[in-house]
Scaffold this motif. Structure first.
Motif, PDB file in Angstrom:
ATOM      1  N   ARG A  19      40.239  29.019  39.161  1.00 27.13           N
ATOM      2  CA  ARG A  19      41.417  29.473  39.046  1.00 27.13           C
ATOM      3  C   ARG A  19      41.856  30.536  38.405  1.00 27.13           C
ATOM      4  NH1 ARG A  19      44.019  26.871  43.555  1.00 27.13           N
ATOM      5  NH2 ARG A  19      43.581  24.903  43.462  1.00 27.13           N
ATOM      6  N   LEU A  20      41.852  31.372  38.569  1.00 28.68           N
ATOM      7  CA  LEU A  20      42.590  32.975  37.656  1.00 28.68           C
ATOM      8  C   LEU A  20      43.824  33.334  37.236  1.00 28.68           C
ATOM      9  CD1 LEU A  20      40.151  34.911  39.349  1.00 28.68           C
ATOM     10  CD2 LEU A  20      39.155  33.560  37.621  1.00 28.68           C
ATOM     11  N   LYS A  21      44.314  34.164  36.288  1.00 28.59           N
ATOM     12  CA  LYS A  21      45.726  34.180  35.390  1.00 28.59           C
ATOM     13  C   LYS A  21      46.343  35.130  36.973  1.00 28.59           C
ATOM     14  CE  LYS A  21      44.504  34.906  30.776  1.00 28.59           C
ATOM     15  NZ  LYS A  21      44.167  36.135  29.971  1.00 28.59           N
ATOM     16  N   ASP A  22      45.434  35.831  37.565  1.00 30.80           N
ATOM     17  CA  ASP A  22      46.334  36.101  38.380  1.00 30.80           C
ATOM     18  C   ASP A  22      46.811  35.715  40.126  1.00 30.80           C
ATOM     19  OD1 ASP A  22      43.953  36.428  39.450  1.00 30.80           O
ATOM     20  OD2 ASP A  22      43.595  38.438  39.963  1.00 30.80           O
ATOM     21  N   ASN A  23      46.381  34.278  39.915  1.00 28.49           N
ATOM     22  CA  ASN A  23      46.489  33.395  40.893  1.00 28.49           C
ATOM     23  C   ASN A  23      45.421  33.457  42.210  1.00 28.49           C
ATOM     24  OD1 ASN A  23      49.359  32.013  40.142  1.00 28.49           O
ATOM     25  ND2 ASN A  23      50.199  34.032  40.107  1.00 28.49           N
ATOM     26  N   ARG A  24      44.527  34.402  42.008  1.00 32.83           N
ATOM     27  CA  ARG A  24      43.259  34.063  42.630  1.00 32.83           C
ATOM     28  C   ARG A  24      42.751  32.649  42.830  1.00 32.83           C
ATOM     29  NH1 ARG A  24      40.165  39.106  42.300  1.00 32.83           N
ATOM     30  NH2 ARG A  24      40.921  38.993  40.145  1.00 32.83           N
ATOM     31  N   VAL A  25      41.349  33.007  43.409  1.00 35.70           N
ATOM     32  CA  VAL A  25      40.881  31.455  43.107  1.00 35.70           C
ATOM     33  C   VAL A  25      39.278  31.845  43.775  1.00 35.70           C
ATOM     34  CG1 VAL A  25      39.997  29.241  44.333  1.00 35.70           C
ATOM     35  CG2 VAL A  25      42.694  29.733  44.570  1.00 35.70           C
ATOM     36  N   ILE A  26      38.276  31.816  43.030  1.00 37.13           N
ATOM     37  CA  ILE A  26      37.305  31.974  43.077  1.00 37.13           C
ATOM     38  C   ILE A  26      36.497  30.668  43.359  1.00 37.13           C
ATOM     39  CG2 ILE A  26      35.272  33.678  42.493  1.00 37.13           C
ATOM     40  CD1 ILE A  26      37.199  35.200  42.826  1.00 37.13           C
ATOM     41  N   VAL A  27      35.581  30.326  44.489  1.00 38.45           N
ATOM     42  CA  VAL A  27      34.188  29.687  44.417  1.00 38.45           C
ATOM     43  C   VAL A  27      33.595  29.995  45.154  1.00 38.45           C
ATOM     44  CG1 VAL A  27      34.225  27.935  46.516  1.00 38.45           C
ATOM     45  CG2 VAL A  27      36.290  28.644  45.914  1.00 38.45           C
ATOM     46  N   GLY A  28      32.446  29.403  44.699  1.00 36.58           N
ATOM     47  CA  GLY A  28      30.858  29.786  44.219  1.00 36.58           C
ATOM     48  C   GLY A  28      29.858  29.126  43.171  1.00 36.58           C
ATOM     49  N   ARG A  29      28.525  29.360  43.756  1.00 40.44           N
ATOM     50  CA  ARG A  29      27.602  28.390  43.254  1.00 40.44           C
ATOM     51  C   ARG A  29      27.475  29.150  41.443  1.00 40.44           C
ATOM     52  NH1 ARG A  29      22.289  28.616  42.581  1.00 40.44           N
ATOM     53  NH2 ARG A  29      22.245  30.174  44.177  1.00 40.44           N
ATOM     54  N   LEU A  30      27.330  28.366  40.517  1.00 34.05           N
ATOM     55  CA  LEU A  30      27.732  28.557  38.961  1.00 34.05           C
ATOM     56  C   LEU A  30      26.109  28.958  38.533  1.00 34.05           C
ATOM     57  CD1 LEU A  30      28.720  29.570  35.956  1.00 34.05           C
ATOM     58  CD2 LEU A  30      28.554  27.549  35.892  1.00 34.05           C
ATOM     59  N   LEU A  31      25.621  30.293  38.321  1.00 33.62           N
ATOM     60  CA  LEU A  31      24.001  30.261  37.840  1.00 33.62           C
ATOM     61  C   LEU A  31      23.794  30.367  36.373  1.00 33.62           C
ATOM     62  CD1 LEU A  31      23.456  33.556  40.107  1.00 33.62           C
ATOM     63  CD2 LEU A  31      22.848  30.889  40.285  1.00 33.62           C
ATOM     64  N   GLY A  32      25.311  30.634  35.595  1.00 36.40           N
ATOM     65  CA  GLY A  32      25.344  30.374  34.377  1.00 36.40           C
ATOM     66  C   GLY A  32      26.289  31.470  33.395  1.00 36.40           C
ATOM     67  N   GLY A  33      26.958  30.858  32.057  1.00 32.20           N
ATOM     68  CA  GLY A  33      27.366  31.717  31.225  1.00 32.20           C
ATOM     69  C   GLY A  33      27.461  32.065  30.065  1.00 32.20           C
ATOM     70  N   ASP A  34      28.090  32.507  29.174  1.00 29.98           N
ATOM     71  CA  ASP A  34      27.880  32.734  27.596  1.00 29.98           C
ATOM     72  C   ASP A  34      29.001  31.906  26.940  1.00 29.98           C
ATOM     73  OD1 ASP A  34      30.338  34.155  27.594  1.00 29.98           O
ATOM     74  OD2 ASP A  34      28.809  36.201  27.699  1.00 29.98           O
ATOM     75  N   GLU A  35      28.099  32.177  25.597  1.00 25.95           N
ATOM     76  CA  GLU A  35      29.846  31.734  24.477  1.00 25.95           C
ATOM     77  C   GLU A  35      31.428  32.334  24.740  1.00 25.95           C
ATOM     78  OE1 GLU A  35      27.820  35.057  22.672  1.00 25.95           O
ATOM     79  OE2 GLU A  35      26.940  33.535  23.797  1.00 25.95           O
ATOM     80  N   HIS A  36      31.459  32.944  25.767  1.00 24.73           N
ATOM     81  CA  HIS A  36      33.214  33.556  25.559  1.00 24.73           C
ATOM     82  C   HIS A  36      33.187  32.894  26.968  1.00 24.73           C
ATOM     83  CE1 HIS A  36      32.309  36.665  22.182  1.00 24.73           C
ATOM     84  NE2 HIS A  36      30.894  36.292  22.609  1.00 24.73           N
ATOM     85  N   MET A  37      32.511  32.580  27.727  1.00 27.63           N
ATOM     86  CA  MET A  37      33.249  31.085  29.039  1.00 27.63           C
ATOM     87  C   MET A  37      32.997  32.845  30.240  1.00 27.63           C
ATOM     88  SD  MET A  37      32.952  28.390  29.461  1.00 27.63           S
ATOM     89  CE  MET A  37      34.032  28.625  31.363  1.00 27.63           C
ATOM     90  N   ASN A  38      31.669  33.826  29.571  1.00 25.20           N
ATOM     91  CA  ASN A  38      32.153  35.148  31.283  1.00 25.20           C
ATOM     92  C   ASN A  38      30.781  34.242  32.171  1.00 25.20           C
ATOM     93  OD1 ASN A  38      33.369  37.234  29.454  1.00 25.20           O
ATOM     94  ND2 ASN A  38      31.630  37.515  28.378  1.00 25.20           N
ATOM     95  N   LEU A  39      31.042  34.093  33.407  1.00 19.37           N
ATOM     96  CA  LEU A  39      30.542  33.704  34.289  1.00 19.37           C
ATOM     97  C   LEU A  39      29.650  34.372  35.518  1.00 19.37           C
ATOM     98  CD1 LEU A  39      33.162  30.546  34.767  1.00 19.37           C
ATOM     99  CD2 LEU A  39      31.252  31.002  33.133  1.00 19.37           C
ATOM    100  N   VAL A  40      28.550  33.954  35.816  1.00 20.61           N
ATOM    101  CA  VAL A  40      27.571  34.580  36.818  1.00 20.61           C
ATOM    102  C   VAL A  40      27.567  33.321  38.215  1.00 20.61           C
ATOM    103  CG1 VAL A  40      25.771  35.451  37.558  1.00 20.61           C
ATOM    104  CG2 VAL A  40      26.178  35.770  35.485  1.00 20.61           C
ATOM    105  N   LEU A  41      28.071  33.860  39.230  1.00 21.38           N
ATOM    106  CA  LEU A  41      28.394  33.059  40.529  1.00 21.38           C
ATOM    107  C   LEU A  41      27.595  33.581  41.395  1.00 21.38           C
ATOM    108  CD1 LEU A  41      31.678  32.848  38.650  1.00 21.38           C
ATOM    109  CD2 LEU A  41      31.190  30.526  39.623  1.00 21.38           C
ATOM    110  N   GLU A  42      27.112  33.369  42.532  1.00 22.22           N
ATOM    111  CA  GLU A  42      26.558  33.543  43.494  1.00 22.22           C
ATOM    112  C   GLU A  42      27.381  33.191  45.202  1.00 22.22           C
ATOM    113  OE1 GLU A  42      22.378  33.987  43.950  1.00 22.22           O
ATOM    114  OE2 GLU A  42      22.509  31.556  44.018  1.00 22.22           O
TER     115      GLU A  42
END
Length: 79
Positions: A19-42
Motif C-alpha cells: 500500500r502506497l502513500k497515494d492510496n494505490r495498491v501494488i501487487v507483484g513478485r518481490l525480487l529484492g530490496g535494499d537498506e532503504h526499502m527500495n524494492l524491485v518487483l516483477e
C-alpha cells in the motif's frame, strides 16, 4: 521485532501487496530490496479506485510504501 530488511529477505520470490502513500495498491513478485526499502518487483499490477493496470517489472522507492503484506506462497513451491 525483526527489521524491515529481514522482512524483505523473507519475502523474496513471493507475491506481495504494497500500500502506497497515494492510496494505490501494488501487487507483484518481490525480487529484492535494499537498506532503504527500495524494492524491485516483477509481474506487477497497480490498483487504484479508478483502474487496474499491468506494469511488468518496477523499482519502487521505499519512502512511498506504507505497508507490505505477503500475498501468496513462494514461487515454485508446492500447494
Amino acid at each position: 521485532m525483526s527489521s524491515p530488511g529481514a522482512l524483505v529477505d523473507r519475502l523474496v520470490q513471493q507475491r506481495v501487496e504494497l500500500r502506497l502513500k497515494d492510496n494505490r495498491v501494488i501487487v507483484g513478485r518481490l525480487l529484492g530490496g535494499d537498506e532503504h526499502m527500495n524494492l524491485v518487483l516483477e509481474d506487477v499490477e497497480e490498483r487504484s479506485a479508478e483502474m487496474t493496470r499491468r506494469l511488468g517489472r518496477i523499482v519502487l522507492r521505499g519512502s512511498n510504501v506504507i505497508s507490505l503484506y505477503a500475498a501468496g506462497a513462494p514461487t515454485g513451491s508446492a500447494p
